[in-house]
Design a protein around this motif. Structure first.
Motif, PDB file in Angstrom:
ATOM      1  N   GLN A   5      26.341  37.152   6.711  1.00  0.00           N
ATOM      2  CA  GLN A   5      27.672  36.540   6.670  1.00  0.00           C
ATOM      3  C   GLN A   5      27.732  35.419   5.642  1.00  0.00           C
ATOM      4  N   GLN A   6      26.701  34.586   5.583  1.00  0.00           N
ATOM      5  CA  GLN A   6      26.671  33.496   4.610  1.00  0.00           C
ATOM      6  C   GLN A   6      26.605  34.037   3.172  1.00  0.00           C
ATOM      7  N   ILE A   7      25.858  35.112   2.981  1.00  0.00           N
ATOM      8  CA  ILE A   7      25.769  35.723   1.649  1.00  0.00           C
ATOM      9  C   ILE A   7      27.141  36.240   1.229  1.00  0.00           C
ATOM     10  N   LEU A   8      27.833  36.916   2.151  1.00  0.00           N
ATOM     11  CA  LEU A   8      29.161  37.453   1.827  1.00  0.00           C
ATOM     12  C   LEU A   8      30.186  36.350   1.615  1.00  0.00           C
ATOM     13  N   GLU A   9      30.051  35.224   2.329  1.00  0.00           N
ATOM     14  CA  GLU A   9      30.963  34.102   2.110  1.00  0.00           C
ATOM     15  C   GLU A   9      30.811  33.578   0.687  1.00  0.00           C
TER      16      GLU A   9
END
Length: 143
Positions: A5-9
């Motif tokens: 999720q952090q990577i996609l953010e």
């Protein structure tokens, strides 16, 4: 530990897809247009595989097949692992290594919500390490 999720953010949720019945020529054209190395292959709303430049090279070019006459479904990779938003970077790297792939579709239940690559993972790990280095540097400087 950094999560998917952090990577996609950081990178965004844009995913380029192609229908399994499309020609390989169309798939290669889409990859060139978007300057990417892989497309998620769909049948309706279902993820059914992944096609990359590697599949093209091995499934069409080396065999002397026509990219115009070959369907994506004929050369796509179907044994790709999928990850969830909460999956951490270590688990992603383990999957990429085990499956010898460079891309992981990100799913919430049965919905495709992103795609991360080995490059995305490396960049995220480097960012995370830089934060740790900066924190340690500040700690030592104020200590």
């Amino acid at each position: 530990m950094i999560t998917v999720q952090q990577i996609l953010e950081h990178k965004g949720h844009q995913v380029w897809t192609i229908d399994a019945d499309a020609s390989v020529l169309d798939a290669i054209g889409e990859m060139a247009t978007h300057d990417i190395g892989a497309l998620v292959v769909m049948e309706g709303a279902d993820v059914v595989g992944l096609i990359s430049e590697r599949q093209y090279a091995r499934g069409v070019a080396l065999l002397g097949r026509s990219s115009r006459d070959t369907r994506v479904r004929d050369i796509m990779r179907t044994d790709i692992p999928r990850v969830a938003l909460g999956t951490d970077s270590d688990a992603c790297i383990a999957l990429i290594t085990e499956y010898r792939t460079r891309h992981l579709p990100v799913m919430t239940d049965r919905e495709l919500v992103g795609l991360i690559s080995i490059g995305d993972l490396v960049a995220a790990i480097i960012r995370e390490q830089q934060i740790t280095i900066d924190d340690l540097t500040r700690y030592i400087a104020t200590g």
